[in-house]
Design an enzyme around this catalytic site. Structure first.
Site, PDB file in Angstrom:
ATOM      1  N   GLN A   1       0.823  -1.210   0.000  1.00  0.00           N
ATOM      2  CA  GLN A   1       0.000   0.000   0.000  1.00  0.00           C
ATOM      3  C   GLN A   1       0.861   1.265   0.000  1.00  0.00           C
ATOM      4  OE1 GLN A   1      -3.235   0.787  -0.199  1.00  0.00           O
ATOM      5  NE2 GLN A   1      -4.007  -1.300  -0.359  1.00  0.00           N
TER       6      GLN A   1
ATOM      7  N   HIS B   1      -6.348   1.625   6.920  1.00  0.00           N
ATOM      8  CA  HIS B   1      -7.197   0.589   7.520  1.00  0.00           C
ATOM      9  C   HIS B   1      -7.484   1.033   8.949  1.00  0.00           C
ATOM     10  CE1 HIS B   1      -9.012  -3.153   8.576  1.00  0.00           C
ATOM     11  NE2 HIS B   1      -7.945  -3.742   9.089  1.00  0.00           N
TER      12      HIS B   1
ATOM     13  N   GLU C   1     -10.080 -28.204 -11.319  1.00  0.00           N
ATOM     14  CA  GLU C   1     -11.533 -28.027 -11.242  1.00  0.00           C
ATOM     15  C   GLU C   1     -11.958 -27.158 -10.069  1.00  0.00           C
ATOM     16  OE1 GLU C   1     -15.141 -28.024 -12.619  1.00  0.00           O
ATOM     17  OE2 GLU C   1     -13.567 -29.162 -13.629  1.00  0.00           O
TER      18      GLU C   1
END
Length: 337
Positions: A29, A108, A227
């Protein structure tokens, strides 16, 4: 309740160009904020200890300064430090250099929400929290786009805290997308819950459980990984760009019918009840205290849990699958947000 969006016309970049901005920390950040703000024509100082991050800052054209001296020069101090170490760095290297009238900015709300950092009453305390990693914040900025950010004002000692926060949001490019007004508490609680219940906790455990189900039934590990894990990106990208209904419209009718009829069985009431317990632990601060205590006591449990992921059949299968597509490593990033 509708989201409250800040107006683009409320942002005044020229206001921030009169200020000295300091970015503390040059990780994922920090680097994005520093570069975007500098490219928006604003004077930026990087406060960073010597080491790999300091070298990266120098490579990007900054001259990193010791944290305390950088803070002393600042009008806007942007903390981009890890949640677990921010309070100690603030206490030992930042608090003593702060002065009345400065603005303390967070990406944050963790340390303010849970009281690990207690700023003095004569400074503004604001938050601009981009909703994505710093690498994405930077790449979108360079493309002329923006990453949405959350904005909050915790303390407005000057009367112009919101003006500072909006200018900061504009400088990193978030006004090209949207600025959502909120509170430190809302940002922190939803962010932690989302990470634990879905993004970094729930999804990974779901993938591992599905992988193990197929392997235990005799299917090849690499086949199971392709998958249950590899194809996840395709679905996430569809939801990201088109929403759930748009995703359903892009897949086969067979897949959609299976999802609509079997998906709810994967998330029964017991799962929803556990989500409520996880949210309660976030909101009452017990998770935050647990994590900070773990970090300050040496992080042995954290390391043990992390080490347990290495060498598993799940990781080996993933490594084998990724080896088939060497170009994937070109976009890999080891930086922390």
């Amino acid at each position: 309740m509708a989201l409250t969006l800040a107006k683009t016309t409320d942002a005044d970049l020229s206001f921030l160009r009169q200020k000295r901005v300091v970015v503390i920390g040059y990780g994922n950040q920090g680097r994005a904020h520093a570069l975007n703000i500098r490219d928006s024509g604003i004077d930026v100082i990087v406060g960073q200890r010597e080491g790999r991050s300091g070298m990266r800052a120098r490579e990007d054209g900054f001259e990193p300064k010791p944290v305390a001296s950088a803070v002393a020069e600042a009008d806007l101090i942007i903390l981009t430090l890890p949640d677990e170490s921010a309070a100690q760095i603030y206490s030992f290297e930042i608090a003593g250099s702060m002065r009345s009238g400065q603005t303390l900015g967070f990406v944050h709300g963790f340390n303010i929400r849970f009281g690990f950092i207690d700023p003095p009453p004569d400074v503004d305390v604001v938050m601009i929290a981009p909703k994505g990693p710093g690498t994405l914040l930077r790449s979108l900025y360079l493309e002329g786009k923006g990453l949405p950010s959350l904005m909050a004002i915790h303390q407005d000692a000057s009367g112009i805290a919101r003006r500072t926060a909006l200018a900061w949001a504009a400088a990193i490019g978030s006004f090209r997308a949207a600025i959502v007004e909120t509170t430190f508490a809302n940002e922190t609680e939803t962010d932690l819950f989302g990470e634990q219940a879905v993004l970094c906790g729930g999804v990974i455990e779901l993938c591992k459980a599905a992988f193990e189900t197929l392997v235990s039934a005799g299917y090849e590990p690499e086949f199971a990984y392709l998958e249950c894990v590899h194809e996840l990106k395709q679905i996430v990208d569809l939801v990201y760009t088109r929403g759930v209904a748009g995703m359903y419209g892009a897949i086969s009718n067979t897949a959609e019918y299976g999802a609509l009829t079997r998906g709810p069985r994967i998330v029964p009431e017991a799962c929803r009840a556990e989500m409520k317990r996880i949210l309660a632990e976030v909101r009452d601060g017990s998770f935050a205290s647990e994590w900070i205590n773990e970090f300050r006591s040496g992080g042995k449990r954290f390391q043990r849990l992390n080490d347990a992921e290495e060498g598993t059949a799940f990781e080996k299968a993933g490594s084998n699958v990724r080896a088939l597509m060497p170009w994937l490593n070109q976009n890999a990033s080891s930086g922390r947000s």
